[in-house]
Motif scaffolding. Sequence first.
Motif, PDB file in Angstrom:
ATOM      1  N   GLN A 239       0.832  -1.209   0.000  1.00 50.75           N
ATOM      2  CA  GLN A 239       0.000   0.000   0.000  1.00 50.75           C
ATOM      3  C   GLN A 239       0.868   1.261   0.000  1.00 50.75           C
ATOM      4  O   GLN A 239       0.563   2.228  -0.705  1.00 50.75           O
ATOM      5  CB  GLN A 239      -0.923  -0.002   1.225  1.00 50.75           C
ATOM      6  CG  GLN A 239      -2.049  -1.006   1.125  1.00 50.75           C
ATOM      7  CD  GLN A 239      -2.948  -1.032   2.351  1.00 50.75           C
ATOM      8  OE1 GLN A 239      -3.822  -1.881   2.455  1.00 50.75           O
ATOM      9  NE2 GLN A 239      -2.743  -0.130   3.287  1.00 50.75           N
ATOM     10  N   ARG A 241       3.926   1.560  -1.162  1.00 45.17           N
ATOM     11  CA  ARG A 241       4.594   1.707  -2.458  1.00 45.17           C
ATOM     12  C   ARG A 241       3.623   2.214  -3.524  1.00 45.17           C
ATOM     13  O   ARG A 241       3.963   3.093  -4.322  1.00 45.17           O
ATOM     14  CB  ARG A 241       5.194   0.369  -2.902  1.00 45.17           C
ATOM     15  CG  ARG A 241       6.313  -0.135  -2.012  1.00 45.17           C
ATOM     16  CD  ARG A 241       7.249  -1.075  -2.771  1.00 45.17           C
ATOM     17  NE  ARG A 241       6.560  -2.143  -3.464  1.00 45.17           N
ATOM     18  CZ  ARG A 241       6.271  -3.325  -2.934  1.00 45.17           C
ATOM     19  NH1 ARG A 241       6.599  -3.584  -1.669  1.00 45.17           N
ATOM     20  NH2 ARG A 241       5.648  -4.256  -3.641  1.00 45.17           N
ATOM     21  N   ILE A 242       2.402   1.648  -3.519  1.00 48.53           N
ATOM     22  CA  ILE A 242       1.398   2.089  -4.494  1.00 48.53           C
ATOM     23  C   ILE A 242       1.055   3.559  -4.278  1.00 48.53           C
ATOM     24  O   ILE A 242       0.982   4.350  -5.231  1.00 48.53           O
ATOM     25  CB  ILE A 242       0.126   1.223  -4.395  1.00 48.53           C
ATOM     26  CG1 ILE A 242       0.417  -0.213  -4.844  1.00 48.53           C
ATOM     27  CG2 ILE A 242      -0.994   1.815  -5.248  1.00 48.53           C
ATOM     28  CD1 ILE A 242      -0.744  -1.174  -4.603  1.00 48.53           C
ATOM     29  N   LYS A 245       3.743   5.961  -5.520  1.00 51.56           N
ATOM     30  CA  LYS A 245       3.746   6.061  -6.989  1.00 51.56           C
ATOM     31  C   LYS A 245       2.545   6.862  -7.513  1.00 51.56           C
ATOM     32  O   LYS A 245       2.671   7.671  -8.436  1.00 51.56           O
ATOM     33  CB  LYS A 245       3.749   4.657  -7.608  1.00 51.56           C
ATOM     34  CG  LYS A 245       5.076   3.928  -7.502  1.00 51.56           C
ATOM     35  CD  LYS A 245       6.149   4.632  -8.319  1.00 51.56           C
ATOM     36  CE  LYS A 245       7.468   3.892  -8.251  1.00 51.56           C
ATOM     37  NZ  LYS A 245       8.539   4.613  -9.003  1.00 51.56           N
ATOM     38  N   ALA A 260      -4.856  -2.741  -0.228  1.00 49.72           N
ATOM     39  CA  ALA A 260      -4.355  -3.886  -0.990  1.00 49.72           C
ATOM     40  C   ALA A 260      -4.589  -5.117  -0.124  1.00 49.72           C
ATOM     41  O   ALA A 260      -3.839  -5.370   0.823  1.00 49.72           O
ATOM     42  CB  ALA A 260      -2.878  -3.710  -1.324  1.00 49.72           C
ATOM     43  N   ILE A 269      -7.202  -4.821  -5.009  1.00 50.25           N
ATOM     44  CA  ILE A 269      -6.810  -3.433  -4.721  1.00 50.25           C
ATOM     45  C   ILE A 269      -7.994  -2.504  -4.904  1.00 50.25           C
ATOM     46  O   ILE A 269      -8.668  -2.536  -5.938  1.00 50.25           O
ATOM     47  CB  ILE A 269      -5.641  -2.998  -5.629  1.00 50.25           C
ATOM     48  CG1 ILE A 269      -4.422  -3.893  -5.371  1.00 50.25           C
ATOM     49  CG2 ILE A 269      -5.285  -1.533  -5.384  1.00 50.25           C
ATOM     50  CD1 ILE A 269      -3.251  -3.613  -6.288  1.00 50.25           C
ATOM     51  N   LEU A 295      -0.639  -1.252 -12.352  1.00 47.74           N
ATOM     52  CA  LEU A 295      -0.687  -2.099 -11.164  1.00 47.74           C
ATOM     53  C   LEU A 295      -0.551  -3.571 -11.545  1.00 47.74           C
ATOM     54  O   LEU A 295       0.222  -4.319 -10.940  1.00 47.74           O
ATOM     55  CB  LEU A 295      -1.980  -1.863 -10.386  1.00 47.74           C
ATOM     56  CG  LEU A 295      -2.096  -0.543  -9.620  1.00 47.74           C
ATOM     57  CD1 LEU A 295      -3.483  -0.397  -9.007  1.00 47.74           C
ATOM     58  CD2 LEU A 295      -1.024  -0.446  -8.539  1.00 47.74           C
TER      59      LEU A 295
END
Length: 323
Positions: A239, A241-242, A245, A260, A269, A295
């Motif tokens: 979560q 890292r997403i 980004k 996630a 997700i 993703l």
Amino acid sequence: MRELIGLLKFGSQSALWAAIINTVVAIIKTAAYLITGNVAMFAEMMHSFGDAANQFFVFIGSALSKKEPTERFPGGFGRLVNLVLLGAVLVVGVLAYETIVEGIHHISNATHSEDWFWLNIGVLGTAAILEAFVLYKAMKEITEHLPKEQISGFKIIPMSYKHAKEAKPATKLVFLEDNVAVGGALLALVAIVISTYTPFHSATGYASILIGISLVVVVGRIFLDNAAGVLGVADLNLQARIGTKLMEHPHIQDIQDLHAIKEGDSLHIELRVEVDSSMTIEEADDIRDYIEEKLKENIKNVTDVIIEFDEDDGKATWTKPQE
């Protein structure tokens, strides 16, 4: 039945290998125990039957979890593997109890015997080699996403332990159980040598208790991991890292929600992002397609992505999840 057979090819291969090899090992140990009556061999026999049953359940559960969603179960079957493993815990728990009880009984009735020494050593040595092979297969699955130079030769051993937490539930279980299996076989080997050639004749009884306790630890770990899986556990590192980004995207102003969720071997997700209120539906749809594509392209086992849009409220909401 045809559908079930078709799903089996999607089951965890490491779990299938482990179930087959541990069944063979358990049968060999059973024959050795019936011949020798050695209590350490009894403990190892119970351990191998427990591992084989568990890993067979894992294989079936991991295969069935790949079944496509239906009208009755629109959320899919990803968590089925966790439910199956919670049932397998009961089997291993009973085996652990019997192993500990047998060890205690042997300690109070220990006798010296050199009969069948080499048979016991040969069986346990063979078991350790076969179970080490299964452990290696699990290590390869855990590290399959790493560059080859990082896992060449003996480097695979420390790297598999380092990345074990990131493994699929089925692979992680095989890895955990076969660590104990290899260690238990070696412990039983040492106990048989000690009880045969020293006055400490109850060594195999203590080894049986230690093997039983290790089974209890495995039961606890399996239960906690799969109870969390049934409830739906979030991958906080992913979560973070997403989210990092997404916040780099020029048209995303903020993230209201981001989850996630692990669904067995798969990831589900969900996210709600804030965008400029003047953005058109077409532009928002382009962003949705871009996020979903990236993703699924960069994260393994993402089965579905749900994206909602809201207008920017001018307040910063997104914060990195605490691990």
